[in-house]
Design a protein around this motif. Structure first.
Motif, short mmCIF file in Angstrom:
data_model
loop_
_atom_site.label_atom_id
_atom_site.label_comp_id
_atom_site.label_asym_id
_atom_site.label_seq_id
_atom_site.Cartn_x
_atom_site.Cartn_y
_atom_site.Cartn_z
N PHE A 185 0.88 -1.17 0.00
CA PHE A 185 0.00 0.00 0.00
C PHE A 185 0.92 1.22 0.00
N ASP A 186 1.04 1.84 -1.16
CA ASP A 186 2.04 2.88 -1.38
C ASP A 186 1.42 4.27 -1.23
N GLN A 187 1.85 4.99 -0.19
CA GLN A 187 1.38 6.35 0.08
C GLN A 187 -0.14 6.38 0.32
N LEU A 188 -0.66 5.28 0.83
CA LEU A 188 -2.10 5.14 1.03
C LEU A 188 -2.33 4.24 2.23
N GLY A 189 -3.08 4.74 3.21
CA GLY A 189 -3.22 4.04 4.48
C GLY A 189 -4.43 3.12 4.55
N ILE A 190 -4.43 2.30 5.60
CA ILE A 190 -5.55 1.43 5.92
C ILE A 190 -6.16 1.95 7.21
N LYS A 204 0.11 12.94 6.03
CA LYS A 204 -1.06 13.74 6.41
C LYS A 204 -1.02 15.11 5.76
N SER A 205 0.12 15.46 5.20
CA SER A 205 0.25 16.73 4.47
C SER A 205 1.30 16.56 3.39
N GLY A 206 1.30 17.47 2.43
CA GLY A 206 2.18 17.32 1.29
C GLY A 206 1.45 16.60 0.18
N SER A 218 -3.35 11.63 2.23
CA SER A 218 -4.06 10.43 2.65
C SER A 218 -4.85 10.76 3.90
N ASN A 219 -5.93 10.06 4.10
CA ASN A 219 -6.84 10.33 5.21
C ASN A 219 -6.15 10.14 6.55
N GLY A 220 -5.81 11.23 7.22
CA GLY A 220 -5.26 11.15 8.56
C GLY A 220 -3.77 11.00 8.66
N GLY A 221 -3.14 10.44 7.67
CA GLY A 221 -1.69 10.32 7.68
C GLY A 221 -1.13 9.12 8.41
N PHE A 266 4.66 13.31 7.64
CA PHE A 266 4.24 11.98 8.10
C PHE A 266 3.68 12.04 9.52
N ASP A 267 2.80 11.11 9.83
CA ASP A 267 2.23 11.03 11.18
C ASP A 267 2.58 9.67 11.78
N GLY A 268 1.63 9.01 12.42
CA GLY A 268 1.90 7.75 13.10
C GLY A 268 1.85 6.55 12.17
#
Length: 520
Positions: free
Chosen positions: A126-131, A151-153, A157-160, A189-191
């Motif tokens: 899953f590239d640059q796209l979260g679950i 989460k920015s840039g 993606s939803n929430g990062g 990036f986030d968590g």
């Protein structure tokens, strides 16, 4: 305190030797969905089975994953989604239906239950796209890589979060995943693994989390303390600033993890959280355990950990590191069975088993890697009593005829209680036994060449307690039979190199004197 250079080099050399030994025995195989092998708190609250029993579909795009969810009869209809290839923004769109609630540019598991997502074949990325999991329950995510979710840039993606759970989520098992970023918050990036707003009964096992500013949080603020019952085991946290994880109010169990190059802080227990920290290996890191960046205290119970070149800050109002003299300040009761590998072998063992595309290899509880788990989840609490000297069991009234194929064969298993042995089940003696290290486990008979087997006889010792079981073709993982108790068990004749008897639940300690196998 930092150990001497000579001692540390000696330890590293020993670990490297173990790594080589472990790596030699690992199977090369395509991963498949495993509803069994679920461990930790995900076994509680009814257990975590994902899509077991449902249809199996293949997907190579995010849109196909969403379509599989939306094509079910209902939001709770079990489904196993096997994923191969790269899932990204370009192939992930929203799909509508009465059994789903999806969104574009993110894998959205929202208001659903009974789903397994598992990487197969050459792997799933899953590239640059979260679950992201919202208002859902009984979810398994296994053998996938999730990387560079922002989460920015650009792209967004939803929430990062690589994997994020939020808002009344129950029973999630994430296993053999690789979650990675390529920078910290300043880079967008986030968590990597976040839980907030009422998430409970989650296990993260045999996974890699790396190259991120934030490993993961539990609770979005000091008042978000309703998340609870979390297990983290046999994971590798590598090149992370902090949050491995950050705990607010939760009870969490961390065992047999390898923490490497934690640059600012590690397990951050705060706002009343309780962390049970067993047999982990902390290496080349700073402030790996304590309460940090808050005056809202958290607590920990520690045992068997190795601190290899760990440095500690001086305590202050908002920083209360657990070291350098790490001691417990609470007690934590764990309701499930688990086996602890010695901390000294954790770096090599985790290197051999953790992450995607490792053949779902796991620990056998004795510092060695073995093939991935199959069968049903274990939900029974652990038992600490060791096996007693067995009395001779009575033979079954329907004793099979013909040669006992176990005599002269090999044997192995998932765990063994002190004073027992795998080989005891094939020695022809009713006075020696194997017993698992807890209320559940598995024992196998194996041959060097394919052997026809149609019947087994599980001969229990006096005082044994076998609840539910599965008989597996150990070479393929296929379930041949299931039921309760011991005795003679028949199934369609199978040609295999290994037969496994998997105990999935018991009210006490199982004690098997003989595991006999027959051709008819």
């Amino acid at each position: 305190m930092r150990r001497s250079v000579a001692l540390r080099l000696s330890a590293v050399a020993g670990v490297a030797g173990v790594a080589g030994a472990i790596a030699l025995g690992l199977p090369q195989q395509e991963a498949s969905a495993a509803a069994g092998g679920v461990t930790g708190y995900a076994t509680q609250n009814g257990g975590t089975t994902g899509g077991a029993g449902g249809a199996t579909v293949r997907a190579s795009t995010g849109t196909q994953i969403h379509a599989a969810l939306c094509n079910r009869a209902a939001t709770s209809t079990p489904i196993i989604i096997e994923v191969q290839g790269t899932i990204n923004h370009g192939n992930t769109t929203k799909v509508s239906g009465s059994s789903c609630n999806t969104a574009a540019d993110v894998i959205e598991l929202k208001s659903i239950s009974n789903v397994t997502i598992v990487g197969v074949g050459s792997g799933a990325t899953f590239d640059q796209l979260g679950i992201h999991i919202r208002d859902s329950s009984n979810i398994i995510i296994q053998n996938v890589t999730v990387k560079n979710v922002k989460k920015s840039g650009s792209p967004l993606s939803n929430g990062g979060d690589a994997i994020g759970m939020e808002s009344t989520v129950r029973n999630v098992w994430v296993d053999h995943a690789t979650l990675e970023a390529s920078g910290g918050e300043s880079a967008g990036f986030d968590g990597l693994f976040d839980m907030k707003n009422d998430v409970e009964y989650v296990t993260l096992s045999y996974s890699i989390l790396r190259n991120s500013g934030r490993g993961g949080l539990v609770g979005s603020s000091e008042t978000d303390t309703g998340n609870n019952f979390l297990t983290f085991h046999h994971n590798r946290y590598e090149n992370i600033d902090s949050r491995t994880p950050l705990l607010r109010g939760a009870t969490a169990h961390m065992y047999n993890n390898h923490y490497f190059n934690l640059r600012e802080s590690g397990i951050n227990s705060r706002a009343g959280a309780k962390a049970k920290v067993d047999n982990n290996y902390f290496e080349d890191s700073k402030d790996v355990l304590g309460t940090f960046y808050t005056d809202a205290a958290g607590y920990w119970q520690v045992s068997g950990n190795v601190f290899d070149n760990v440095t500690w800050s001086a305590p202050g109002t908002d920083n209360k590191p657990a070291g350098p003299n790490v001691t417990s300040n609470t007690t934590v009761s764990i309701p499930y069975a688990f086996s602890l590998d010695g901390a000294s072998c954790v770096p090599a063992l985790v290197a051999a088993t953790a992450g995607a595309n490792k053949g779902l290899a796991v620990s056998n509880g004795s510092c060695s890697a073995t093939a991935g788990p199959t069968g049903g989840p274990s939900t029974s609490p652990s038992t600490s009593a060791g096996p007693s000297t067995p009395a001779s069991p009575s033979p079954s009234a329907s004793q099979p005829s013909g040669a006992n194929l176990s005599i002269g064969a090999g044997a192995d298993g998932s765990s063994k209680a002190s004073g027992t042995s795998y080989g005891n089940v094939k020695d022809g003696s009713l006075s020696t036994i194997w017993s698992p290290n807890g209320a559940t486990g598995d024992i196998s008979i194996k041959w060097s060449a394919a052997t026809r087997v149609a019947k087994i006889n599980i001969r229990e010792a006096s005082g044994s307690s076998i609840g539910s079981y599965q008989v597996l073709n150990g070479a393929t993982g296929a379930v041949l039979a299931s039921g309760t108790g011991g005795g003679v068990i028949s199934f369609p004749a199978t040609s295999t190199t290994k037969i496994t008897f998997k105990i999935t639940a018991s009210s006490g300690t199982p004690k098997i004197a003989e595991f006999e196998t027959y051709a008819s």
